[in-house]
Design a protein around this motif. Structure first.
Motif, PDB file in Angstrom:
ATOM      1  N   ILE A  50       6.603   3.927  -1.233  1.00  0.00           N
ATOM      2  CA  ILE A  50       7.430   3.681  -2.414  1.00  0.00           C
ATOM      3  C   ILE A  50       8.874   4.061  -2.144  1.00  0.00           C
ATOM      4  O   ILE A  50       9.799   3.325  -2.495  1.00  0.00           O
ATOM      5  N   SER A  51       9.093   5.208  -1.488  1.00  0.00           N
ATOM      6  CA  SER A  51      10.454   5.671  -1.210  1.00  0.00           C
ATOM      7  C   SER A  51      11.195   4.741  -0.261  1.00  0.00           C
ATOM      8  O   SER A  51      12.401   4.559  -0.377  1.00  0.00           O
ATOM      9  N   GLU A  52      10.474   4.159   0.695  1.00  0.00           N
ATOM     10  CA  GLU A  52      11.088   3.213   1.627  1.00  0.00           C
ATOM     11  C   GLU A  52      11.396   1.886   0.935  1.00  0.00           C
ATOM     12  O   GLU A  52      12.293   1.172   1.352  1.00  0.00           O
ATOM     13  N   SER A  53      10.624   1.551  -0.092  1.00  0.00           N
ATOM     14  CA  SER A  53      10.754   0.251  -0.746  1.00  0.00           C
ATOM     15  C   SER A  53      11.742   0.242  -1.902  1.00  0.00           C
ATOM     16  O   SER A  53      12.098  -0.826  -2.389  1.00  0.00           O
ATOM     17  N   THR A  54      12.153   1.404  -2.358  1.00  0.00           N
ATOM     18  CA  THR A  54      13.052   1.466  -3.506  1.00  0.00           C
ATOM     19  C   THR A  54      14.470   1.799  -3.055  1.00  0.00           C
ATOM     20  O   THR A  54      14.674   2.398  -2.004  1.00  0.00           O
ATOM     21  N   MET A  58      15.849   7.939   1.006  1.00  0.00           N
ATOM     22  CA  MET A  58      14.409   8.153   1.052  1.00  0.00           C
ATOM     23  C   MET A  58      14.023   9.578   0.673  1.00  0.00           C
ATOM     24  O   MET A  58      13.071   9.788  -0.073  1.00  0.00           O
ATOM     25  N   GLY A  59      14.728  10.562   1.198  1.00  0.00           N
ATOM     26  CA  GLY A  59      14.397  11.956   0.899  1.00  0.00           C
ATOM     27  C   GLY A  59      14.517  12.263  -0.585  1.00  0.00           C
ATOM     28  O   GLY A  59      13.660  12.937  -1.170  1.00  0.00           O
ATOM     29  N   VAL A  60      15.564  11.750  -1.207  1.00  0.00           N
ATOM     30  CA  VAL A  60      15.760  11.965  -2.648  1.00  0.00           C
ATOM     31  C   VAL A  60      14.667  11.255  -3.434  1.00  0.00           C
ATOM     32  O   VAL A  60      14.106  11.808  -4.381  1.00  0.00           O
ATOM     33  N   ASN A  61      14.345  10.030  -3.025  1.00  0.00           N
ATOM     34  CA  ASN A  61      13.273   9.297  -3.707  1.00  0.00           C
ATOM     35  C   ASN A  61      11.949  10.046  -3.612  1.00  0.00           C
ATOM     36  O   ASN A  61      11.193  10.132  -4.579  1.00  0.00           O
TER      37      ASN A  61
END
Length: 187
Positions: A50-54, A58-61
């Motif tokens: 999800i973090s890579e896709s949004t 990435m770390g914050v996501n």
């Protein structure tokens, strides 16, 4: 309330020591799996996807996702603020000091030494994600000294060469292809 303080401290430590960006946070998130019940190894894999896709870092996501999973909106804010606070403090201090010591050999060597450290954290995180995504291997509970999977390494090398040779293709196509392959293999 104490759980939110612990959440802030854990993500503060992650933000302070995860040099190299979002993927460098994975070893810290992996360590949280064994200490807390905030998320499981499988949920961590989902957080990565999800973090890579949004949009966004990435770390914050991932911090926002993990915090929300643990404690709703308050947890999401707590984890996110915990993660970004060290960066804000560091950037302010570095910007003040760097101008004075820009030509210092010690400062240049320190920055040079951070490069392989960042690469090591990212490569380790990549191996974690690869094993979990490709083989549904609960890597977080496996002693890696007993694990050496030649087919996994071979697949990874073939995929890496393919990506390297096709660098003119927009990354969104690889994301879509990965999602379609994942859906096809899950049926």
């Amino acid at each position: 309330m104490l759980e939110y303080v612990i959440l802030f401290i854990e993500f503060f430590k992650t933000g302070l020591f995860a040099v190299g960006g979002g993927l460098a946070t994975l070893p810290f998130l992996k360590a949280m799996i064994g200490k807390y019940t905030w998320f499981t190894a499988e949920e961590l894999t989902n957080m990565i996807a999800i973090s890579e896709s949004t949009p966004g870092p990435m770390g914050v996501n991932m911090a926002t996702y993990a915090g929300y999973h643990m404690g709703g909106i308050a947890g999401a804010l707590t984890a996110t603020i915990g993660l970004i606070t060290p960066s804000i403090i560091t950037i302010i201090l570095v910007s003040k000091i760097l101008d004075k010591f820009r030509k210092s050999k010690t400062v240049q060597n320190a920055f040079y030494a951070l490069r392989p450290t960042s690469a090591g954290l990212i490569i380790g995180a990549m191996l974690d994600v690869f094993l979990m995504a490709m083989f549904h291997l609960d890597y977080w509970n496996v002693d890696m000294r007993k694990f050496f999977n030649l087919p996994a390494i071979g697949l990874f090398m073939i995929f890496s060469i393919f990506i390297w040779k096709w660098d003119k293709i927009h990354p969104i196509f690889f994301i879509i292809a990965g999602a379609l392959l994942g859906m096809a293999f899950s049926l």
